[in-house]
Motif scaffolding. Structure first.
Motif, short mmCIF file in Angstrom:
data_model
loop_
_atom_site.label_atom_id
_atom_site.label_comp_id
_atom_site.label_asym_id
_atom_site.label_seq_id
_atom_site.Cartn_x
_atom_site.Cartn_y
_atom_site.Cartn_z
N SER A 26 55.35 28.24 -19.94
CA SER A 26 56.33 27.31 -19.37
C SER A 26 56.60 26.17 -20.35
N ALA A 27 57.85 25.74 -20.39
CA ALA A 27 58.26 24.64 -21.25
C ALA A 27 58.30 23.35 -20.44
N PRO A 28 58.27 22.19 -21.10
CA PRO A 28 58.41 20.92 -20.36
C PRO A 28 59.65 20.95 -19.48
N GLY A 29 59.47 20.57 -18.24
CA GLY A 29 60.57 20.59 -17.27
C GLY A 29 60.60 21.83 -16.41
N ASP A 30 59.89 22.90 -16.80
CA ASP A 30 59.80 24.09 -15.97
C ASP A 30 58.90 23.84 -14.77
N VAL A 31 58.91 24.78 -13.85
CA VAL A 31 58.20 24.62 -12.58
C VAL A 31 57.26 25.80 -12.36
N ILE A 32 56.03 25.50 -11.92
CA ILE A 32 55.11 26.53 -11.45
C ILE A 32 54.86 26.28 -9.97
N LEU A 33 55.06 27.29 -9.17
CA LEU A 33 54.90 27.18 -7.72
C LEU A 33 53.68 27.98 -7.29
N TYR A 34 52.69 27.29 -6.70
CA TYR A 34 51.53 27.98 -6.17
C TYR A 34 51.85 28.44 -4.74
N GLU A 35 52.10 29.70 -4.54
CA GLU A 35 52.33 30.19 -3.17
C GLU A 35 51.04 30.74 -2.58
N VAL A 36 49.99 29.95 -2.69
CA VAL A 36 48.67 30.33 -2.17
C VAL A 36 47.99 29.09 -1.62
N PRO A 61 44.25 23.22 -0.32
CA PRO A 61 45.08 23.41 -1.52
C PRO A 61 44.33 24.20 -2.59
N ALA A 62 45.08 24.93 -3.39
CA ALA A 62 44.47 25.80 -4.41
C ALA A 62 43.61 25.03 -5.39
N GLU A 63 43.93 23.74 -5.65
CA GLU A 63 43.18 23.00 -6.66
C GLU A 63 41.77 22.62 -6.22
N VAL A 64 41.37 23.02 -5.02
CA VAL A 64 39.95 22.91 -4.67
C VAL A 64 39.11 23.62 -5.72
N ASP A 65 39.61 24.75 -6.22
CA ASP A 65 38.91 25.50 -7.26
C ASP A 65 38.94 24.71 -8.57
N PRO A 66 37.80 24.49 -9.21
CA PRO A 66 37.78 23.64 -10.42
C PRO A 66 38.61 24.18 -11.56
N LEU A 67 38.65 25.50 -11.73
CA LEU A 67 39.47 26.07 -12.80
C LEU A 67 40.95 25.83 -12.53
N VAL A 68 41.38 26.05 -11.28
CA VAL A 68 42.79 25.80 -10.94
C VAL A 68 43.12 24.32 -11.16
N TYR A 69 42.17 23.43 -10.81
CA TYR A 69 42.39 22.00 -11.04
C TYR A 69 42.59 21.73 -12.53
N VAL A 104 54.14 21.20 -11.34
CA VAL A 104 53.43 22.10 -10.44
C VAL A 104 53.73 21.69 -9.00
N VAL A 105 54.18 22.64 -8.21
CA VAL A 105 54.42 22.43 -6.78
C VAL A 105 53.36 23.23 -6.02
N GLU A 106 52.64 22.53 -5.15
CA GLU A 106 51.45 23.13 -4.53
C GLU A 106 51.46 22.92 -3.01
N ALA A 132 49.96 17.53 -9.64
CA ALA A 132 50.80 18.44 -8.87
C ALA A 132 51.53 17.70 -7.76
N ILE A 133 52.69 18.18 -7.39
CA ILE A 133 53.40 17.69 -6.21
C ILE A 133 52.90 18.50 -5.03
N MET A 134 52.16 17.86 -4.13
CA MET A 134 51.58 18.56 -2.99
C MET A 134 52.51 18.44 -1.79
N VAL A 135 52.74 19.55 -1.11
CA VAL A 135 53.79 19.64 -0.09
C VAL A 135 53.20 19.96 1.27
N GLY A 136 53.60 19.19 2.26
CA GLY A 136 53.26 19.47 3.65
C GLY A 136 54.43 20.09 4.39
#
Length: 865
Positions: free
Chosen positions: A647-657, A669-677, A690-692, A720-724
């Motif tokens: 991904s390049a600056p400005g691109d988006v990664i969406l965690y659908e998990v 949230p997925a970032e509970v996992d230390p590697l994902v964090y 990152v949208v999470e 990350a931008i965390m979404v409810g």
């Protein structure tokens, strides 16, 4: 016009990257007993970067020899443990990239070279204990279970509405879509989805792969005792006669699905036609039929499978390079049909036959006991002897002469034969003592005896013992030893032997590829191998027609992996088909032609529609960012790492998990996992947004007594931008009339909440694409899964998809105005210009983005609200 894109009111940068060692022994998954939701066989371990720990071939080295000795002692106690670095990129390259980002951000970032994955068959809790006791280990944690952010309400696009709309406030999507770049232009979104790993995996059993003159076939699933057959056939390569079975005559350099076949046991590939043996004993054929090789009583080619007439109990099949075919029945009867100009049908004539003829009886019913060559045929009898008939110009019948035979003759000097395979003009046999014999044409060294002299009687392939399988290509030969090592000899044009050269070999050479349960087949100029372990499918040799299935027509002199991964969503849907994506059509991992996926892809299909459905095709819906380049892929550590790197600056990664580390229904949230964090921190530091999802667990992320919540909120902000998930307004016109909905823009009952949740979007009543019909699908009478929509996609995953689309749309506009927004500034813009929660809300999930107001802020026309 330009504007600031940097962080706004950012937290002070820490002097060091977050140290996970404070979580050792405390965070769930770092010690036993493991709670539900953690793997019992896989863990990740991060070593303290300043300890300089590296592991290669299970041997550790470190800056301190004591650290290395202690770690080696631990690994010695778990001899079956497999250890691999997280990334296979050169360490110097990874470190240089991290240091560049540190200079840019002024923040110490996680060191990826210190992360490793370990897989162990048993004893993971003891291994976690032993690793976490080592002073060199920052943290070791069992891999948590990542699951789709499931839709609790699964069952008209009001989320696009302007703020203050009578039907409920949406994100005001049309406002941003109307400006240059505001449909996500120039932005890539990577949607990582949990669920099944969509890939074509060969059975790694006899007959599961086949190679013809210029095409390849495979059966995509193994047989499991007591379970129904759910197998399909896939093909790639030349298709001039329809031999790929996809209904066309277009060559394919990636796998396509053969139409109308299921419950297939084995396949065979001839010169320009193909065969499949189904579990009910019927045989099916497609492709070239000018000599009756399809066996259906005609001479008409067919680009889709037709049934071979008169066969109902076959157990083995073979397709010849010249245009004839063989089948052995369960009672030992051998049938033949097709080309017969050299007597290869064995019925005493040279007349072609478009229907199966009986050749002989008494054949072995084991796999690999019938073989069709370039103009000759062979069969292993139940007593272990071999019969052959047809062309014998080079001694390929093995009876000591060179005269053709119109009826079966015995191959001389052979007994205890278990398998035969026929090339263009030579033959191979596997004996019960584990040795291989060869006879016939030897002009390219394909007999493997060190010469180029033809032999009319069997000779032993030099140096081979413990052979478990043989296969003859057009002018090359193959053998598997002990089910592990692959050997090859003979012609090597375009690398068909796989030894890295194009030099013919007159004796067997070890290809140096080990793969458990390996099965190999030879085509005219290429080779295909299937394996039960390691890489499940490997190919090498000629590729001028795309027969290797690698997405190109470049030959390979060493084994390479073809593209076997299926699209993760239904990209045949009318609102997704043909949509441009990174490097080609959306989801092109295996082409959409012939493999429209409808089952088990409802979630990613819905997400793809929310984000990327075209706005101008006259179909059902319009995506929030219809011009964004959308990639949908499988959630895994390696795919997340790849997404970060690509991904390049400005691109988006969406965690659908979200993560389910506790009892069912308790998600985080997925970032509970230390590697994902750590990967999230690196992505946002690199300018990737990152949208999470906050998760569908009804969890208070501010709860000091919840260890998982404490893990999320106790670390520095990942960026990350965390979404409810927020409630929409009820609206009869769109079908959103549920009485259980809470007040508009307050948290849905299932949504996680707390100060860490940045923004919200609809968590119910989301109109989008789907792949299955249900009680809430539209149109109500539509049965074509490629034309069905749903009015009730839901959950924090639905909300996150809306926000990811909004981010991409706003980012596309920002790039036209002056440059991409940083992750910190994007979050600031969304939060400060968004439509706030009602003051009565008690479970905080942040404002709902207002893209009109966000644009005003970027344009300087209104102050932040």
């Amino acid at each position: 016009m330009t504007f600031t894109t940097g962080p706004v009111a950012a937290e002070p940068s820490p002097r060091a990257a977050y140290d996970h060692s404070r979580e050792k022994g405390k965070a769930p998954g770092t010690h036993g007993p493991l709670p539900q939701g953690f793997s019992t066989t896989e863990l990740t371990v991060k070593f303290k970067p300043d300890r300089e720990v590296r592991i290669k071939d299970r041997r550790a080295s470190a800056g301190d020899s004591g650290d290395a000795s202690a770690l080696n002692a631990v690994l010695a106690r778990y001899p079956d443990a497999r250890v691999a670095p997280l990334t296979d990129r050169p360490a110097a390259e990874v470190v240089a990239e991290r240091q560049r980002l540190e200079r840019r951000t002024g923040r110490r970032l996680p060191d990826l070279t210190s992360w490793y994955t370990i897989t162990v068959s048993r004893g993971i809790e003891n291994l976690l204990r032993d690793l976490n006791r080592l002073p060199s280990v920052e943290i070791a944690q069992a891999a948590p279970e990542f699951v789709p952010a499931a839709e609790p309400l699964q069952s008209r696009q009001r989320y696009r509405d302007p703020v203050g709309s009578p039907t409920g406030s949406g994100l005001n999507v049309d406002a941003v879509n109307a400006v240059p770049g505001g449909r996500g232009d120039g932005v890539m979104i990577t949607d990582l989805e949990a669920g099944d790993e969509p890939s074509v995996v060969p059975a790694a059993a006899p007959g599961s792969v086949a190679a013809g003159d210029d095409h390849s076939l495979l059966v995509d699933a193994p047989y499991t005792a007591g379970m129904p057959w759910k197998t399909s056939v896939w093909a790639s390569g030349g298709n001039g006669q329809g031999q790929l079975g996809d209904g066309t005559t277009t060559d394919r350099d990636e796998l396509v699905k053969v139409r109308g076949l299921s419950e297939v046991r084995a396949v065979a590939a001839g010169g320009g036609f193909s065969l499949a043996l189904k579990t009910d004993g019927t045989v099916w054929a497609w492709g070239d039929n000018d000599q009756g090789q399809l066996g259906n009583g005609t001479a008409t080619d067919s680009a889709t499978p037709v049934q071979v007439s008169g066969i109902a109990n076959a157990v083995g099949i073979s397709a010849g390079g010249d245009g004839h075919a063989l089948a052995v029945l369960a009672d030992g009867t051998v049938k033949a049909w097709g080309d017969n100009d050299q007597g290869q049908l064995g019925n005493g004539t040279t007349t072609d036959s478009a229907s199966p003829l009986t050749v002989l009886t008494g054949a072995s019913a084991q796999p690999g006991t019938v073989a069709a060559g370039g103009g000759h045929s062979l069969v292993v009898l139940a007593d272990g002897t071999v019969r052959a008939w047809g062309d014998n110009a080079n001694g390929q019948l093995g009876n000591g002469g060179t005269a053709d035979s119109l009826t079966p003759v015995q191959v001389g000097g052979l007994s205890g034969v278990e398998q035969v395979s026929a090339g263009r003009q030579h033959t191979l046999a596997l004996l019960s003592d584990g040795t291989a014999r060869a006879w016939g044409d030897n002009s390219r060294g394909q007999l493997g005896n060190g010469t180029t002299t033809d032999s009319g009687t069997p000779v032993q392939a030099a140096g081979l013992t413990s052979v478990s399988g043989v296969a003859a290509g057009g002018f090359h030969s193959l053998a598997t030893v002990s089910g592990l090592h692959r050997w090859a000899w003979g012609a090597n044009d375009e690398g068909r032997l796989g030894d890295g050269t194009t030099t013919d070999r007159h004796t067997p050479v070890d290809i140096a590829v080990s793969a458990g349960g390996s099965v190999m087949v030879g085509g005219l100029r290429h080779t295909v191998a299937a394996s039960a372990t390691m890489l499940p499918l490997e190919v090498w040799g000629a590729n001028d027609k795309g027969q290797l299935g690698t997405g190109n027509t470049t030959a390979a002199t060493r084994p390479v992996a073809p593209i076997t991964r299926l699209a993760k969503a239904n990209f045949c849907h009318e609102d997704l088909a043909g949509r441009a994506g990174p490097g080609g059509p959306l989801g092109t991992l295996v082409p959409t032609l012939g493999q429209c996926r409808h089952e088990n892809v409802e979630h990613p299909t819905a997400v793809a529609g929310i984000i990327g459905a075209p706005h101008d095709n006259g179909k059902g819906i319009a995506g929030v960012a219809p011009h964004a380049r959308l990639r949908v892929d499988q959630w895994s550590d390696s795919m997340l790492l790849q997404a970060v790197e690509e991904s390049a600056p400005g691109d988006v990664i969406l965690y659908e998990v979200h993560v389910a580390p506790a009892e069912p229904g308790r998600y985080y949230p997925a970032e509970v996992d230390p590697l994902v964090y750590d990967l999230t921190v690196l992505a946002t530091a690199a300018g990737v947004i990152v949208v999470e999802p906050a998760g569908n667990g009804h969890r208070n992320l501010d709860d000091p007594d919840d260890p998982y919540a404490v893990t999320v909120t106790g670390r520095p902000d990942s960026g990350a931008i965390m979404v409810g998930a927020g409630a929409p307004a009820t609206d009869a016109a769109s079908g959103c009339t549920y009485t259980f909905l809470p007040p508009e823009r307050t948290a849905m009952g299932f949504s996680n909440y707390g100060a860490r949740v940045d923004v919200q979007a609809y968590g119910a009543c989301i109109w989008t694409t789907t792949s299955v019909k249900s009680s809430v699908s539209h149109p109500p009478t539509e049965t074509d899964p490629n034309k069905i929509y749903t009015r009730n996609f839901a959950g924090t995953s639905g909300a996150s998809a809306i926000v990811a689309g909004a981010v991409a749309a706003l980012q596309g506009a920002a790039k036209k105005l002056g440059g991409p927004l940083s992750p910190q500034y994007m979050r600031h813009v969304l939060k400060t210009t968004g439509t706030p929660e009602p003051v009565s809300a008690t479970r905080r999930i942040g404002p709902q983005p207002n893209l009109r107001a966000a644009l005003d802020l970027l344009l300087g026309e209104a102050p932040p609200r």
